[in-house]
Design a protein around this motif. Structure first.
Motif, PDB file in Angstrom:
ATOM      1  N   PRO A  14       0.689  -1.202  -0.197  1.00 23.96           N
ATOM      2  CA  PRO A  14       0.060   0.111  -0.059  1.00 23.96           C
ATOM      3  C   PRO A  14       0.814   1.255   0.141  1.00 23.96           C
ATOM      4  O   PRO A  14       1.925   1.213   0.633  1.00 23.96           O
ATOM      5  CB  PRO A  14      -0.927  -0.212   1.127  1.00 23.96           C
ATOM      6  CG  PRO A  14      -0.217  -1.200   2.063  1.00 23.96           C
ATOM      7  CD  PRO A  14       0.676  -1.821   1.129  1.00 23.96           C
ATOM      8  N   SER A  15       0.455   2.208  -0.389  1.00 24.25           N
ATOM      9  CA  SER A  15       1.296   3.493  -0.613  1.00 24.25           C
ATOM     10  C   SER A  15       1.147   4.274   0.778  1.00 24.25           C
ATOM     11  O   SER A  15       0.089   4.239   1.551  1.00 24.25           O
ATOM     12  CB  SER A  15       0.322   4.559  -1.696  1.00 24.25           C
ATOM     13  OG  SER A  15       0.787   5.953  -1.440  1.00 24.25           O
ATOM     14  N   LYS A  16       2.306   4.804   1.068  1.00 19.16           N
ATOM     15  CA  LYS A  16       2.366   5.424   2.414  1.00 19.16           C
ATOM     16  C   LYS A  16       1.544   6.781   2.429  1.00 19.16           C
ATOM     17  O   LYS A  16       1.395   7.309   3.481  1.00 19.16           O
ATOM     18  CB  LYS A  16       3.854   5.691   2.860  1.00 19.16           C
ATOM     19  CG  LYS A  16       4.429   6.803   1.819  1.00 19.16           C
ATOM     20  CD  LYS A  16       5.883   7.061   2.416  1.00 19.16           C
ATOM     21  CE  LYS A  16       6.670   7.892   1.230  1.00 19.16           C
ATOM     22  NZ  LYS A  16       8.222   7.950   1.628  1.00 19.16           N
ATOM     23  N   ASP A  17       1.212   7.176   1.347  1.00 20.62           N
ATOM     24  CA  ASP A  17       0.342   8.327   1.183  1.00 20.62           C
ATOM     25  C   ASP A  17      -1.279   7.995   1.232  1.00 20.62           C
ATOM     26  O   ASP A  17      -1.957   8.840   1.494  1.00 20.62           O
ATOM     27  CB  ASP A  17       0.671   9.187  -0.196  1.00 20.62           C
ATOM     28  CG  ASP A  17       1.885   9.700  -0.300  1.00 20.62           C
ATOM     29  OD1 ASP A  17       2.407   9.906   0.693  1.00 20.62           O
ATOM     30  OD2 ASP A  17       2.567   9.474  -1.361  1.00 20.62           O
ATOM     31  N   ASN A  18      -1.392   6.739   1.391  1.00 22.18           N
ATOM     32  CA  ASN A  18      -2.971   6.272   1.524  1.00 22.18           C
ATOM     33  C   ASN A  18      -3.312   6.867   2.841  1.00 22.18           C
ATOM     34  O   ASN A  18      -2.686   6.471   3.998  1.00 22.18           O
ATOM     35  CB  ASN A  18      -3.208   4.794   1.154  1.00 22.18           C
ATOM     36  CG  ASN A  18      -4.432   4.210   1.484  1.00 22.18           C
ATOM     37  OD1 ASN A  18      -5.163   4.676   2.173  1.00 22.18           O
ATOM     38  ND2 ASN A  18      -4.700   3.195   0.687  1.00 22.18           N
ATOM     39  N   PRO A  19      -4.542   7.441   2.964  1.00 20.59           N
ATOM     40  CA  PRO A  19      -5.024   7.873   4.225  1.00 20.59           C
ATOM     41  C   PRO A  19      -5.467   6.762   5.127  1.00 20.59           C
ATOM     42  O   PRO A  19      -5.632   6.963   6.403  1.00 20.59           O
ATOM     43  CB  PRO A  19      -6.326   8.790   3.974  1.00 20.59           C
ATOM     44  CG  PRO A  19      -6.805   8.433   2.545  1.00 20.59           C
ATOM     45  CD  PRO A  19      -5.367   7.663   1.761  1.00 20.59           C
ATOM     46  N   ASN A  20      -5.452   5.526   4.724  1.00 25.63           N
ATOM     47  CA  ASN A  20      -5.897   4.304   5.578  1.00 25.63           C
ATOM     48  C   ASN A  20      -4.576   3.914   6.090  1.00 25.63           C
ATOM     49  O   ASN A  20      -4.762   2.737   6.511  1.00 25.63           O
ATOM     50  CB  ASN A  20      -6.795   3.543   4.800  1.00 25.63           C
ATOM     51  CG  ASN A  20      -8.084   4.121   4.409  1.00 25.63           C
ATOM     52  OD1 ASN A  20      -8.847   4.830   5.381  1.00 25.63           O
ATOM     53  ND2 ASN A  20      -8.566   3.708   3.256  1.00 25.63           N
ATOM     54  N   VAL A  21      -3.241   4.314   5.755  1.00 26.17           N
ATOM     55  CA  VAL A  21      -1.983   3.390   6.024  1.00 26.17           C
ATOM     56  C   VAL A  21      -1.437   4.569   7.041  1.00 26.17           C
ATOM     57  O   VAL A  21      -1.467   5.644   7.111  1.00 26.17           O
ATOM     58  CB  VAL A  21      -1.407   3.292   4.701  1.00 26.17           C
ATOM     59  CG1 VAL A  21       0.126   2.958   5.225  1.00 26.17           C
ATOM     60  CG2 VAL A  21      -1.892   2.566   3.866  1.00 26.17           C
ATOM     61  N   ILE A  22      -0.922   3.830   8.236  1.00 27.33           N
ATOM     62  CA  ILE A  22       0.067   4.475   9.282  1.00 27.33           C
ATOM     63  C   ILE A  22       1.207   4.209   8.906  1.00 27.33           C
ATOM     64  O   ILE A  22       1.548   2.864   8.893  1.00 27.33           O
ATOM     65  CB  ILE A  22      -0.420   4.071  10.642  1.00 27.33           C
ATOM     66  CG1 ILE A  22      -1.968   4.702  11.000  1.00 27.33           C
ATOM     67  CG2 ILE A  22       0.603   4.827  11.535  1.00 27.33           C
ATOM     68  CD1 ILE A  22      -2.453   4.330  12.407  1.00 27.33           C
TER      69      ILE A  22
END
Length: 161
Positions: free
Chosen positions: A139-147
């Motif tokens: 997943p992208s580190k910029d995805n709002p659902n990713v910490i």
């Protein structure tokens, strides 16, 4: 005729093996500066050095070494040990790892990820080696659902994440 048949068989086999070797890949993660590295083992995988960490435990001689890496295809693992390898055991047996031993060095091939205990002295001062498949669909580190926690050591406030 036999020579022609050998060429017909050999050329596609050579191409297939070349493709497998080209697709082989090893991912090594650098050691954080604060980590203590082991003086008991040195590891290379396909010529790449792998950091080996120390871990103090309550078991046996209270000293373990730990290393890990990710790979695809097959990988040649070379482990140098400060311990004699005359009575080396690699567990679990189901992994079927039978290294070739040359003085203080053991060499073996991995074709799929596995976790092993490399035991030159029985259960004293073993090397625990963890291997994984290379991550896919990260997943992208910029995805709002990713910490996202980047490489390195993290000390969140109050130890809570």
């Amino acid at each position: 005729m036999k020579t022609l048949m050998r060429k017909i068989i050999f050329i596609p086999l050579w191409i297939l093996l070349s493709m497998v070797c080209v697709n082989a890949k090893v991912v090594v993660y650098p050691a954080p500066v604060s980590e203590t590295l082991s003086v008991d083992y040195v590891i290379e995988v396909d010529g790449k050095p792998i950091p080996v960490y120390t871990a103090l435990t309550q078991h046996h001689d209270k000293k373990y070494s730990i290393a890990y890496f990710d790979f695809s295809g097959s990988a040649t693992v070379k482990i140098k040990s400060k311990f004699s390898l005359e009575k080396l055991i690699v567990l679990p047996n189901k992994c079927g790892i039978c290294p070739s031993i040359h003085q203080d060095e053991a060499i073996f091939q991995l074709d799929k990820p596995c976790d092993i205990s490399f035991e030159p002295n029985g259960c004293n001062s073993p090397l625990l080696l963890f291997t994984n498949e290379i991550e896919k669909d990260i997943p992208s580190k910029d995805n709002p659902n990713v910490i996202y926690f980047g490489p390195g050591e993290h000390n969140p406030e109050n130890g809570l994440i």
